[in-house]
Design a protein around this motif. Structure first.
Motif, PDB file in Angstrom:
ATOM      1  N   ALA A 274      27.145  34.393  27.954  1.00 41.07           N
ATOM      2  CA  ALA A 274      26.643  33.483  28.204  1.00 41.07           C
ATOM      3  C   ALA A 274      26.933  32.727  29.109  1.00 41.07           C
TER       4      ALA A 274
ATOM      5  N   ASP B 230      23.201  38.009  32.564  1.00 36.79           N
ATOM      6  CA  ASP B 230      23.964  37.423  30.906  1.00 36.79           C
ATOM      7  C   ASP B 230      23.536  36.142  30.805  1.00 36.79           C
ATOM      8  N   ARG B 231      22.575  35.131  31.846  1.00 39.38           N
ATOM      9  CA  ARG B 231      22.406  33.781  31.190  1.00 39.38           C
ATOM     10  C   ARG B 231      21.542  34.412  29.903  1.00 39.38           C
ATOM     11  N   ASP B 232      21.100  34.709  29.079  1.00 36.59           N
ATOM     12  CA  ASP B 232      19.864  34.529  28.540  1.00 36.59           C
ATOM     13  C   ASP B 232      20.473  35.877  26.665  1.00 36.59           C
TER      14      ASP B 232
ATOM     15  N   GLN C 263      26.827  39.734  35.232  1.00 37.48           N
ATOM     16  CA  GLN C 263      27.238  38.546  35.057  1.00 37.48           C
ATOM     17  C   GLN C 263      25.873  38.178  35.427  1.00 37.48           C
TER      18      GLN C 263
ATOM     19  N   SER D  96      28.248  33.460  32.456  1.00 35.63           N
ATOM     20  CA  SER D  96      27.636  34.376  32.745  1.00 35.63           C
ATOM     21  C   SER D  96      27.157  33.780  34.503  1.00 35.63           C
ATOM     22  N   SER D  97      26.811  34.080  35.518  1.00 40.40           N
ATOM     23  CA  SER D  97      26.878  33.985  36.931  1.00 40.40           C
ATOM     24  C   SER D  97      26.301  32.442  37.731  1.00 40.40           C
ATOM     25  N   GLU D  98      25.315  32.653  36.160  1.00 40.49           N
ATOM     26  CA  GLU D  98      24.719  30.748  36.226  1.00 40.49           C
ATOM     27  C   GLU D  98      25.052  29.487  35.385  1.00 40.49           C
ATOM     28  N   ARG D  99      25.720  29.645  34.362  1.00 41.03           N
ATOM     29  CA  ARG D  99      26.762  29.082  33.348  1.00 41.03           C
ATOM     30  C   ARG D  99      28.003  28.505  34.757  1.00 41.03           C
TER      31      ARG D  99
END
Length: 232
Positions: free
Chosen positions: A166, A158-160, A155, A169-172
């Motif tokens: 995505a 996985d932002r891209d 995660q 993902s951690s960023e989302r």
């Protein structure tokens, strides 16, 4: 100093009970080993482990919202104590399986299973407490203030990926690992003898993973040898 609160946009505080139940299961399996496995040491470890569990449960009875220096040491010490004690049991099991056994093949194989499961849970507890400052810091501290990560989860990168991947993902969604993620990671490391979806980043993470993998490999090798001998 005690920390509490919720990181803006982050996940809710992690539940205490999955890790507590895992610890109780591991202590129960360890205590249930045959009497030839140093009963004095086993019962002492179980007693100390249960005693150490009381203050951390009192501090965070339901969700992991508070952490102090002493609670961090106690919680990490629980996992390390169980790892060390179980490694002693592993050495004893190696001696049993390579000599005369206990006289009961099924008992020997069951003991091996107990040691293996205890190992998986014990290392999961250590991973859970060490990575990025532990379960409280991971959920409540701003990411820029977290200690360097010991493990990299899928995660985290996985932002891209395609949109439906995505989205987790951690960023989302500000995703952080829970105890079950570390348990799954510990289980797969014990079965594959290597990283699967989660990669070690720090030296201590690599050393811990190596110790767990080596223990599991030795145990599996001896169990197969013991099972083959029972067939002849």
């Amino acid at each position: 100093m005690t920390r509490s609160g919720k990181r803006q946009g982050g996940a809710r505080a992690e539940h205490r009970w999955p890790a507590a139940i895992g610890l109780l299961i591991a202590l129960g399996l360890y205590a249930a080993l045959p009497g030839t496995f140093l009963p004095g040491l086993r019962y002492a470890v179980v007693g100390v482990g249960l005693t150490m569990l009381i203050p951390v449960v009192v501090l965070n009875p339901h969700r992991m919202t508070r952490q102090s220096r002493w609670s961090k040491y106690v919680a990490t010490g629980q996992g390390l104590l169980l790892v060390a004690a179980n490694e002693v049991a592993l050495v004893q099991l190696v001696i049993v399986l390579t000599t005369h056994g206990t006289g009961s093949g099924s008992r020997d194989l069951l003991s091996a299973l107990q040691v293996w499961v205890t190992n998986v849970i014990a290392f999961a507890l250590v991973f859970w407490e060490l990575d990025r400052g532990g379960p409280v810091a991971r959920r409540h501290a701003p990411r820029k203030e977290l200690p360097p990560a010991d493990f990299r989860f899928p995660q985290d990168e996985d932002r891209d990926a395609i949109e439906e991947v995505a989205a987790r993902s951690s960023e989302r969604i500000d995703w952080v690992a829970s105890f079950f993620d570390y348990f799954y990671f510990s289980l797969s490391n014990s079965m594959a003898f290597s990283p699967t979806d989660t990669m070690p980043l720090s030296l201590r993470a690599k050393m811990l993973m190596a110790a767990e993998s080596f223990s599991a490999f030795v145990l599996l090798t001896l169990v197969i040898a013991r099972a083959v001998s029972l067939l002849h």
